[in-house]
Design an enzyme around this catalytic site. Sequence first.
Site, PDB file in Angstrom:
ATOM      1  N   CYS A 116       0.814  -1.229   0.000  1.00 46.29           N
ATOM      2  CA  CYS A 116       0.000   0.000   0.000  1.00 46.29           C
ATOM      3  C   CYS A 116       0.845   1.277   0.000  1.00 46.29           C
ATOM      4  CB  CYS A 116      -0.944   0.002   1.197  1.00 46.29           C
ATOM      5  SG  CYS A 116      -2.153  -1.320   1.133  1.00 46.29           S
ATOM      6  N   HIS A 245      -3.284   7.608   2.276  1.00 46.30           N
ATOM      7  CA  HIS A 245      -3.666   6.275   1.824  1.00 46.30           C
ATOM      8  C   HIS A 245      -5.044   5.967   2.394  1.00 46.30           C
ATOM      9  CE1 HIS A 245      -3.865   2.124   0.949  1.00 46.30           C
ATOM     10  NE2 HIS A 245      -3.593   1.714   2.172  1.00 46.30           N
ATOM     11  N   ASN A 275     -10.095   0.055   0.130  1.00 49.71           N
ATOM     12  CA  ASN A 275      -8.629   0.177   0.089  1.00 49.71           C
ATOM     13  C   ASN A 275      -8.133  -0.377  -1.250  1.00 49.71           C
ATOM     14  OD1 ASN A 275      -5.884  -0.025   0.408  1.00 49.71           O
ATOM     15  ND2 ASN A 275      -5.969  -0.977   2.439  1.00 49.71           N
TER      16      ASN A 275
HETATM   17  N1  COA Z   1     -18.228  -8.204   9.755  1.00 52.80           N
HETATM   18  C1  COA Z   1     -18.691  -8.420  10.981  1.00 52.80           C
HETATM   19  N2  COA Z   1     -17.881  -8.707  12.025  1.00 52.80           N
HETATM   20  C2  COA Z   1     -16.571  -8.776  11.796  1.00 52.80           C
HETATM   21  C3  COA Z   1     -16.017  -8.560  10.523  1.00 52.80           C
HETATM   22  C4  COA Z   1     -16.911  -8.269   9.476  1.00 52.80           C
HETATM   23  N3  COA Z   1     -16.488  -8.012   8.223  1.00 52.80           N
HETATM   24  N4  COA Z   1     -14.687  -8.686  10.605  1.00 52.80           N
HETATM   25  C5  COA Z   1     -14.395  -8.959  11.876  1.00 52.80           C
HETATM   26  N5  COA Z   1     -15.542  -9.038  12.605  1.00 52.80           N
HETATM   27  C6  COA Z   1     -15.683  -9.313  14.035  1.00 52.80           C
HETATM   28  C7  COA Z   1     -14.536 -10.103  14.587  1.00 52.80           C
HETATM   29  O1  COA Z   1     -14.725 -11.471  14.358  1.00 52.80           O
HETATM   30  C8  COA Z   1     -14.587  -9.729  16.036  1.00 52.80           C
HETATM   31  O2  COA Z   1     -15.599 -10.484  16.649  1.00 52.80           O
HETATM   32  P1  COA Z   1     -15.416 -11.039  18.156  1.00 52.80           P
HETATM   33  O3  COA Z   1     -15.265  -9.809  18.994  1.00 52.80           O
HETATM   34  O4  COA Z   1     -16.682 -11.791  18.359  1.00 52.80           O
HETATM   35  O5  COA Z   1     -14.193 -11.872  18.106  1.00 52.80           O
HETATM   36  C9  COA Z   1     -15.048  -8.285  16.017  1.00 52.80           C
HETATM   37  O6  COA Z   1     -15.637  -8.082  14.737  1.00 52.80           O
HETATM   38  C10 COA Z   1     -13.917  -7.298  16.225  1.00 52.80           C
HETATM   39  O7  COA Z   1     -12.819  -7.671  15.382  1.00 52.80           O
HETATM   40  P2  COA Z   1     -11.513  -6.848  15.344  1.00 52.80           P
HETATM   41  O8  COA Z   1     -10.604  -7.413  14.318  1.00 52.80           O
HETATM   42  O9  COA Z   1     -10.953  -6.658  16.718  1.00 52.80           O
HETATM   43  O10 COA Z   1     -12.087  -5.445  14.868  1.00 52.80           O
HETATM   44  P3  COA Z   1     -11.394  -4.053  14.763  1.00 52.80           P
HETATM   45  O11 COA Z   1     -12.128  -3.063  15.545  1.00 52.80           O
HETATM   46  O12 COA Z   1      -9.901  -4.139  14.955  1.00 52.80           O
HETATM   47  O13 COA Z   1     -11.643  -3.685  13.229  1.00 52.80           O
HETATM   48  C11 COA Z   1     -10.419  -3.633  11.177  1.00 52.80           C
HETATM   49  C12 COA Z   1     -11.092  -4.504  12.228  1.00 52.80           C
HETATM   50  C13 COA Z   1      -9.767  -4.542  10.150  1.00 52.80           C
HETATM   51  C14 COA Z   1     -11.482  -2.781  10.529  1.00 52.80           C
HETATM   52  C15 COA Z   1      -9.381  -2.737  11.867  1.00 52.80           C
HETATM   53  O14 COA Z   1      -8.549  -3.505  12.677  1.00 52.80           O
HETATM   54  C16 COA Z   1      -8.537  -1.997  10.889  1.00 52.80           C
HETATM   55  O15 COA Z   1      -9.010  -1.174  10.142  1.00 52.80           O
HETATM   56  N6  COA Z   1      -7.222  -2.238  10.919  1.00 52.80           N
HETATM   57  C17 COA Z   1      -6.305  -1.563  10.030  1.00 52.80           C
HETATM   58  C18 COA Z   1      -6.368  -2.260   8.742  1.00 52.80           C
HETATM   59  C19 COA Z   1      -5.669  -1.532   7.685  1.00 52.80           C
HETATM   60  O16 COA Z   1      -5.728  -0.323   7.621  1.00 52.80           O
HETATM   61  N7  COA Z   1      -5.040  -2.293   6.819  1.00 52.80           N
HETATM   62  C20 COA Z   1      -4.480  -1.847   5.643  1.00 52.80           C
HETATM   63  C21 COA Z   1      -3.217  -1.170   5.876  1.00 52.80           C
HETATM   64  S1  COA Z   1      -2.586  -0.918   4.303  1.00 52.80           S
END
Ligand code: COA
Length: 318
Positions: A116, A245, A275
Amino acid sequence: MTPRALIAGTGGYLPALVLDNDSLAARHGLDTSDAWIRERTGIRQRHIAAPGEMASDLAAAAARAALEQAGAEAAEVDGIIVATATPDAAFPSTAARVQAKLGVTRGFAFDLAAACTGFVYALSVADAMIRAGQARNVLVIGAEVFSRILDWTDRTTCVLFGDGAGAVLLRASTEAEVGRGLLSCHLHADGRFGDLLHLEGHPGVVRMNGREVFRHAVSKLASAVDEALQANGLSKGDVAWLVPHQANLRIIEAMGRKLDLPPERVVVAVDRHANTSAASIPLALAEATRDGRIARGDLVLMEAIGGGLTWGAALARI
Ligand code: COA
C-alpha cells in the site's frame, strides 16, 4: 537549477462493477453487515475488476487520463513506474505492458513492490531520477486488482479492499516554476513486521492482523508526517491538503486531527473505493485535483502504510 518533479497531470480509473456492502455480503455469503463495515472502516462500496481485466488495463486507462490532463503525448514519456502488489505477471512487468498499451517504444518501465506504500515509494524513485537529470517525464502509477488475492471466506479482510488505478505524470520543472513540485519523500520499512499483513500461499491470499496494523499505522504515519514537515522547515499550518492512503476512515480522521486540518481539507475516497492499496493515493489525488479542490500552489501531504511493513510520506507543492 536542479529541476523538481512537478505533478503535471493526474488520472484515475475504476472498474465498472460497483458492489456496496450488502451486495458484497450476499454475493459471497459473508456473515457481516453494512453497519459493521461502515462503522469500523467508513467503506460503503468498492469497484471490482471484470474477469480478464488486469492491473495493466487499469493502469493504462489511468495513465491516459493523466497524460490528457497534462496535455502531454505518450511519445514524451521517458519512463513508467507501476507500483502494484497484483501485477499481471512476474514478467514482463505490468509497467512494460502499460508501455505497450500506450504505444510508447522508448524509455524505461518497471514495477515496484511496496504494497500500500507503493505509490509513495514510486514517487520517490521518479523524483530522484528527475532531479538527477535521468528522465524528464515519468508516469508514476498505482494499479491494483486486489479482488484476485482476497480470501472471500475471510470477512476480516475481504470487505476492506477494492480494485482501481491512479496515475500522475511527473515532469521536470522549469526555471519559471521554482518552488513547485515534489519537495521531499520519506520512505521506511521494517521487515520484522512482515507477518502482520502478507500474502499466504501461492499465488496467495491476503492475511492481516488488523488490530496490530492499525496500531502501527497511527504511530508510524504520525512520525513520517512530522519528518516530512521538519525536513522542509514547514509546520502543520502550512499544509493545505492531506491526501492519505485510503485504508480506513478512522486512521484518516486521526491523521487529519493530528495535523489540525478541518475535515474538508482531508481527501477521502475510502467510502467509495475501499482500500485500493498502491492506487489509493493517486486515485484520491486525481479526484481532488480534477474537481478543483486542490489548486496550483497548494501544499499537499501524502502518507501511506502497508505490507512490509512499509510506510512513508511525501510533500508536494502543486
Ligand atoms: N463483519 C462483521 N464482524 C466482523 C467482521 C466483518 N467483516 N470482521 C471482523 N468481525 C468481528 C470479529 O470477528 C470480532 O468479533 P469477536 O469480537 O466476536 O471476536 C469483532 O468483529 C472485532 O474484530 P476486530 O478485528 O478486533 O475489529 P477491529 O475493531 O480491529 O476492526 C479492522 C477490524 C480490520 C477494521 C481494523 O482492525 C482496521 O481497520 N485495521 C487496520 C487495517 C488496515 O488499515 N489495513 C491496511 C493497511 S494498508
